[in-house]
Design an enzyme around this catalytic site. Structure first.
Site, mmCIF file in Angstrom:
data_model
loop_
_atom_site.group_PDB
_atom_site.id
_atom_site.type_symbol
_atom_site.label_atom_id
_atom_site.label_comp_id
_atom_site.label_asym_id
_atom_site.label_seq_id
_atom_site.Cartn_x
_atom_site.Cartn_y
_atom_site.Cartn_z
ATOM 1 N NE ARG A 149 -3.671 0.182 2.525
ATOM 2 C CZ ARG A 149 -4.614 0.392 3.435
ATOM 3 N NH1 ARG A 149 -4.796 -0.474 4.422
ATOM 4 N NH2 ARG A 149 -5.376 1.461 3.364
ATOM 5 C CB THR A 240 -2.513 -4.729 0.751
ATOM 6 O OG1 THR A 240 -1.417 -3.808 0.749
ATOM 7 C CG2 THR A 240 -3.752 -4.047 1.303
ATOM 8 C CB CYS A 241 0.473 -3.837 5.065
ATOM 9 S SG CYS A 241 1.863 -4.961 4.860
ATOM 10 C CG ASP A 242 -5.773 -2.329 7.477
ATOM 11 O OD1 ASP A 242 -6.064 -1.398 6.711
ATOM 12 O OD2 ASP A 242 -6.321 -2.503 8.572
ATOM 13 N N GLY A 250 -1.459 -6.656 10.901
ATOM 14 C CA GLY A 250 -2.719 -6.255 10.298
ATOM 15 C C GLY A 250 -2.731 -6.425 8.784
#
Length: 261
Positions: A149, A240-242, A250
């Site tokens: 991201r 994707t990363c969060d 996350g």
């Protein structure tokens, strides 16, 4: 105040000014370097997008002639030029009204394309890439695609748009192309989760284990849909990363049912 004290304070003041100037230049260089990396990445992506869509525009014409007899194990005409650029290019993903319009690469692990672009150069953005466990010739039940991201909106940053219900309702499908097939992907699940949840499972001992994953996904999703996903269906998982749930573990996940077209 003595002359020595006054002189000492002037020296300290100058040193502080110089230090601040050095820090400002260093920070400015860092921002410039990041900006240039974003610019180069966008330029490279525009180039390969032009190549891909030019090839795709010719593909229909070719398929109406001798190419229509190609075996499923032969690379589609639209991907031949892409594989000359990088033989690791195995697909293409497009989601309307986002910046997601990228080649999908695959290597022998899930590390190489974290920080390498399709031109095999180091890049903060890396590439969109297929899990090394998936076989593009004959997909598993769960096809996993990863991407970073990026703050400029590139790569998988715009997956976050699916968190908006209006966007989700207006973008229920996207296109996923591979070397051998074209798929329509119908989105049925969107959620934040942690890596503790094995949503990237690809190997299942039996139908029941796969059905259990599908049920777990349904429970995780922020939306209820009427899309029926059953044991004989294949799904695509975009990951994707969060940072909403955890800075390290996350993840933001969008999952869709794959239908060959």
């Amino acid at each position: 105040m003595s002359k020595n004290n006054h002189k000492g304070k002037k020296i300290i003041s100058k040193l502080i000014t110089i230090l601040c100037l050095v820090l400002f230049i260093y920070a400015g260089y860092g921002l410039f370097d990041i900006g240039m990396d974003y610019y180069k990445n966008r330029k490279m992506m525009h180039n390969i997008q032009d190549t891909f869509y030019q090839e795709v525009s010719n593909e229909k014409e070719e398929l109406n002639t001798a190419q229509s007899s190609k075996e499923m194990t032969e690379v589609r005409p639209g991907f031949e030029s892409l594989q000359e650029i990088n033989e690791d290019i195995v697909g293409w993903i497009t989601i309307n009204d986002t910046q997601i319009d990228y080649p999908v690469l695959q290597s022998d692990d899930n590390l190489q394309y974290l920080d390498t672009n399709y031109d095999n150069k180091l890049s903060r953005a890396g590439s969109i890439f297929l899990d090394y466990r998936n076989q593009v010739e004959d997909f598993d039940r769960n096809v996993i695609v990863y991407g970073h991201r990026m703050k400029d909106g590139s790569m998988f940053q715009h997956l976050s748009k699916f968190m908006d219900e209006e966007f989700f309702e207006n973008h229920r499908t996207f296109q996923f192309d591979t070397l051998y097939n074209r798929y329509e992907a119908e989105v049925f699940a969107v959620y934040n989760t942690l890596t503790d949840f094995n949503y990237i499972q690809t190997d299942f001992e039996n139908d029941e284990e796969y059905e259990q994953l599908l049920e777990d996904i349904k429970n995780e999703s922020r939306y209820d849909t009427d899309i029926q996903v059953e044991k004989d269906d294949r799904i695509i998982t975009l990951s994707t990363c969060d940072y909403e749930l955890d800075q390290e573990k996350g993840r933001l996940v969008v999952q869709a049912k794959l239908t060959e077209i």
